[in-house]
Design a protein around this motif. Sequence first.
Motif, PDB file in Angstrom:
ATOM      1  N   LEU A 159      -0.191   2.219   8.435  1.00  0.00           N
ATOM      2  CA  LEU A 159       0.541   3.015   7.854  1.00  0.00           C
ATOM      3  C   LEU A 159       0.611   4.465   8.412  1.00  0.00           C
ATOM      4  CD1 LEU A 159       0.349   2.498   3.876  1.00  0.00           C
ATOM      5  CD2 LEU A 159       2.362   2.620   5.147  1.00  0.00           C
ATOM      6  N   SER A 160      -0.681   4.899   9.264  1.00  0.00           N
ATOM      7  CA  SER A 160      -0.897   5.967   9.813  1.00  0.00           C
ATOM      8  C   SER A 160      -0.133   6.102  11.167  1.00  0.00           C
ATOM      9  CB  SER A 160      -2.318   6.399   9.782  1.00  0.00           C
ATOM     10  OG  SER A 160      -2.867   5.453  10.698  1.00  0.00           O
ATOM     11  N   ASP A 161      -0.114   7.442  11.690  1.00  0.00           N
ATOM     12  CA  ASP A 161       0.611   7.856  12.652  1.00  0.00           C
ATOM     13  C   ASP A 161      -0.498   8.565  13.738  1.00  0.00           C
ATOM     14  OD1 ASP A 161       3.790   7.440  12.890  1.00  0.00           O
ATOM     15  OD2 ASP A 161       3.051   7.864  10.860  1.00  0.00           O
ATOM     16  N   VAL A 162      -1.492   9.270  12.979  1.00  0.00           N
ATOM     17  CA  VAL A 162      -2.655   9.605  13.469  1.00  0.00           C
ATOM     18  C   VAL A 162      -3.879   9.759  12.464  1.00  0.00           C
ATOM     19  CG1 VAL A 162      -3.808  11.858  14.214  1.00  0.00           C
ATOM     20  CG2 VAL A 162      -1.089  11.688  14.353  1.00  0.00           C
ATOM     21  N   VAL A 163      -5.118   9.334  13.176  1.00  0.00           N
ATOM     22  CA  VAL A 163      -6.213   9.103  12.386  1.00  0.00           C
ATOM     23  C   VAL A 163      -7.377  10.101  12.691  1.00  0.00           C
ATOM     24  CG1 VAL A 163      -8.298   7.395  11.809  1.00  0.00           C
ATOM     25  CG2 VAL A 163      -6.031   6.558  12.015  1.00  0.00           C
ATOM     26  N   LEU A 186       0.681  -1.170   0.120  1.00  0.00           N
ATOM     27  CA  LEU A 186       0.037   0.014   0.119  1.00  0.00           C
ATOM     28  C   LEU A 186       0.988   1.346   0.139  1.00  0.00           C
ATOM     29  CD1 LEU A 186      -3.108   1.040   0.136  1.00  0.00           C
ATOM     30  CD2 LEU A 186      -2.870   0.939   2.497  1.00  0.00           C
ATOM     31  N   ALA A 187       2.071   1.302   0.755  1.00  0.00           N
ATOM     32  CA  ALA A 187       2.969   2.485   0.796  1.00  0.00           C
ATOM     33  C   ALA A 187       3.403   2.699  -0.572  1.00  0.00           C
ATOM     34  CB  ALA A 187       4.007   2.192   1.801  1.00  0.00           C
ATOM     35  N   GLN A 188       3.790   1.612  -1.440  1.00  0.00           N
ATOM     36  CA  GLN A 188       4.184   1.645  -2.680  1.00  0.00           C
ATOM     37  C   GLN A 188       3.191   2.091  -3.696  1.00  0.00           C
ATOM     38  OE1 GLN A 188       5.694  -2.214  -3.299  1.00  0.00           O
ATOM     39  NE2 GLN A 188       7.947  -1.776  -2.704  1.00  0.00           N
ATOM     40  N   ARG A 189       2.163   1.613  -3.248  1.00  0.00           N
ATOM     41  CA  ARG A 189       0.725   2.118  -4.333  1.00  0.00           C
ATOM     42  C   ARG A 189       0.820   3.603  -4.105  1.00  0.00           C
ATOM     43  NH1 ARG A 189      -4.137  -0.542  -2.878  1.00  0.00           N
ATOM     44  NH2 ARG A 189      -2.919  -2.321  -2.665  1.00  0.00           N
ATOM     45  N   TRP A 190       0.935   4.089  -2.809  1.00  0.00           N
ATOM     46  CA  TRP A 190       0.766   5.543  -2.680  1.00  0.00           C
ATOM     47  C   TRP A 190       1.907   6.495  -2.956  1.00  0.00           C
ATOM     48  CZ3 TRP A 190      -2.595   5.109   2.603  1.00  0.00           C
ATOM     49  CH2 TRP A 190      -3.936   4.743   2.367  1.00  0.00           C
ATOM     50  N   ARG A 191       3.081   5.707  -2.975  1.00  0.00           N
ATOM     51  CA  ARG A 191       4.381   6.590  -3.043  1.00  0.00           C
ATOM     52  C   ARG A 191       4.504   7.113  -1.988  1.00  0.00           C
ATOM     53  NH1 ARG A 191       3.671   8.170  -9.664  1.00  0.00           N
ATOM     54  NH2 ARG A 191       3.283   6.121 -10.388  1.00  0.00           N
ATOM     55  N   LEU A 192       4.331   6.695  -0.907  1.00  0.00           N
ATOM     56  CA  LEU A 192       4.735   7.317   0.353  1.00  0.00           C
ATOM     57  C   LEU A 192       6.260   7.467   0.815  1.00  0.00           C
ATOM     58  CD1 LEU A 192       2.124   5.864   2.798  1.00  0.00           C
ATOM     59  CD2 LEU A 192       1.890   7.691   1.401  1.00  0.00           C
ATOM     60  N   PRO A 193       6.721   8.651   0.838  1.00  0.00           N
ATOM     61  CA  PRO A 193       8.052   8.793   0.997  1.00  0.00           C
ATOM     62  C   PRO A 193       8.531   8.514   2.486  1.00  0.00           C
ATOM     63  CG  PRO A 193       6.889  10.980   1.667  1.00  0.00           C
ATOM     64  CD  PRO A 193       5.894   9.970   0.897  1.00  0.00           C
ATOM     65  N   ASP A 194       9.641   7.976   2.720  1.00  0.00           N
ATOM     66  CA  ASP A 194      10.086   7.265   3.801  1.00  0.00           C
ATOM     67  C   ASP A 194      10.102   8.372   5.102  1.00  0.00           C
ATOM     68  OD1 ASP A 194      10.093   4.946   2.699  1.00  0.00           O
ATOM     69  OD2 ASP A 194      12.262   4.927   2.075  1.00  0.00           O
ATOM     70  N   ASP A 227       5.712  24.013  11.104  1.00  0.00           N
ATOM     71  CA  ASP A 227       6.896  23.758  11.837  1.00  0.00           C
ATOM     72  C   ASP A 227       6.823  21.961  11.930  1.00  0.00           C
ATOM     73  OD1 ASP A 227       5.027  23.677  13.775  1.00  0.00           O
ATOM     74  OD2 ASP A 227       6.310  23.876  15.293  1.00  0.00           O
ATOM     75  N   GLN A 228       5.917  21.613  11.389  1.00  0.00           N
ATOM     76  CA  GLN A 228       5.660  20.057  11.481  1.00  0.00           C
ATOM     77  C   GLN A 228       5.952  19.335   9.996  1.00  0.00           C
ATOM     78  OE1 GLN A 228       4.999  17.960  14.299  1.00  0.00           O
ATOM     79  NE2 GLN A 228       5.484  19.645  15.593  1.00  0.00           N
ATOM     80  N   ASP A 229       6.557  18.022  10.122  1.00  0.00           N
ATOM     81  CA  ASP A 229       6.689  17.350   8.898  1.00  0.00           C
ATOM     82  C   ASP A 229       5.673  16.511   9.038  1.00  0.00           C
ATOM     83  OD1 ASP A 229       8.910  18.534   7.788  1.00  0.00           O
ATOM     84  OD2 ASP A 229      10.253  17.447   9.041  1.00  0.00           O
ATOM     85  N   PHE A 230       5.098  16.111   7.932  1.00  0.00           N
ATOM     86  CA  PHE A 230       3.829  15.121   7.906  1.00  0.00           C
ATOM     87  C   PHE A 230       3.503  14.784   6.667  1.00  0.00           C
ATOM     88  CE2 PHE A 230       1.945  19.210   8.724  1.00  0.00           C
ATOM     89  CZ  PHE A 230       0.968  19.269   7.608  1.00  0.00           C
ATOM     90  N   LEU A 231       2.597  13.893   6.335  1.00  0.00           N
ATOM     91  CA  LEU A 231       1.885  13.561   5.048  1.00  0.00           C
ATOM     92  C   LEU A 231       0.774  13.449   5.229  1.00  0.00           C
ATOM     93  CD1 LEU A 231       1.973  13.441   1.880  1.00  0.00           C
ATOM     94  CD2 LEU A 231       2.317  10.944   2.206  1.00  0.00           C
ATOM     95  N   LEU A 232      -0.611  14.289   4.894  1.00  0.00           N
ATOM     96  CA  LEU A 232      -1.759  14.034   5.159  1.00  0.00           C
ATOM     97  C   LEU A 232      -2.336  13.257   3.983  1.00  0.00           C
ATOM     98  CD1 LEU A 232      -4.000  17.067   6.316  1.00  0.00           C
ATOM     99  CD2 LEU A 232      -4.860  15.172   4.418  1.00  0.00           C
ATOM    100  N   VAL A 233      -2.891  12.234   4.088  1.00  0.00           N
ATOM    101  CA  VAL A 233      -3.561  11.380   3.304  1.00  0.00           C
ATOM    102  C   VAL A 233      -4.985  11.407   3.448  1.00  0.00           C
ATOM    103  CG1 VAL A 233      -3.584   9.002   2.320  1.00  0.00           C
ATOM    104  CG2 VAL A 233      -1.448  10.009   3.401  1.00  0.00           C
TER     105      VAL A 233
END
Length: 407
Positions: free
Chosen positions: A291-295, A205-213, A242-248
């Motif tokens: 895959l998530s850190d926060v839902v 799933l991470a590859q399908r979404w092309r999520l950065p590491d 000031d936060q790094d994140f990816l919102l999906v």
Amino acid sequence: MTVNLQASETDGSIGVPRSESGRPVVLQVLPALETGGVERGTLDIAAAIVRAGGTALVASAGGAMVHALQRTGATHIELPLASKNPITLRRNATRLATLIETQGVDLVHARSRAPAWSALWAARRTGRPFVTTFHAPYALNLPFKKLYNSVMARGARVICISDFIRQHVQRTYGIDAARLRLVHRGVDLEVFDPARVSPERVIQLAQRWRLPDGLPVILLPGRLTRWKGQVDLLRAAAKLTDQDFLLVLVGDDQGRTAYREELESLIRRLKLEAKAMIAGPCNDMAAAYMLSDVVVSASTDPEGFGRVVGEAQAMGRPVVASNHGGAPEQLLINETGLVYPPGDLDALAEALREALTLDEDARRALAERAIARVRTHFSKDAMCNGTLAVYREVLNDLEIQRLSTPA
């Protein structure tokens, strides 16, 4: 005879009552079997009826989930129950009455308003008990809307999927609290279990979404419709400079291409191109939660239950939810998740920051509490057993009435 209220030692049932035929027949009615929480719950209860030794019938206009329903051992009857046309509603009542008589239905369970009217008339015509499940705080903003909605409060028992709904039904329709039964929506713990999700599924799933590491993932599951709160979440996330994140954003637009384009435009205007994406529909939500850190459940209108909150906790993920509807009663606030006042983007941003910055020990402890809470209070088995208990109660009441009526 009195309807059985206990499981038989020989038939392996879990306590569904036995009608005079020895095999209870329960008919559930809903508009269609496409996708959604109502439909999923219908399948879950149909499977529970069959496992308990009963016969499960489901009437709807059909859809993508019919095959899955049939795999449970239930029977589907296709009728135009999605229609709100008054003439069709009356015709459906006749069709359902015929179905009830020919199939020996013992109890009718309605799950949505238009088919509920037809089912109510059919149940009255045939003398069968009528049960409803009240799924949402239906809108009251149009003339006659309260009357139209009131069919869901007319069951011999009204199953409420959250305490929020129970209070809404009692306050809005003034029905006797003795007819209300609280049966929370249930999470399928065979699907939403961290131990059952292989690393390969997560990687695919991470590859399908092309999520950065290495980037923390903020996940909002839900179909792309305005009231699910995607706009609020994007605006709040933009405050976290000031936060790094990816919102999906995960969910189907279901043909709402204009709204999807609006979200894409908003991402550009907020300069979130590197920090937000619309992933579209996902057929492996358990892996998505892993895959998530926060839902996030950011619904702008109160949801009757809000299954995302339960599923995310079952997967041990911190939840941030708008503080209305059924969401907050699922959480141990500040222990398994955080809430914010609906529409308060600053509070939402602060809750996101707090969830994103949990250390490993705090995250591990939260996961243990969240998983335990769902398994104790919000499992699919608990939902099924609670619903079957309502059936037992209603059918037993009916049998007592029959025995008390002079010949």
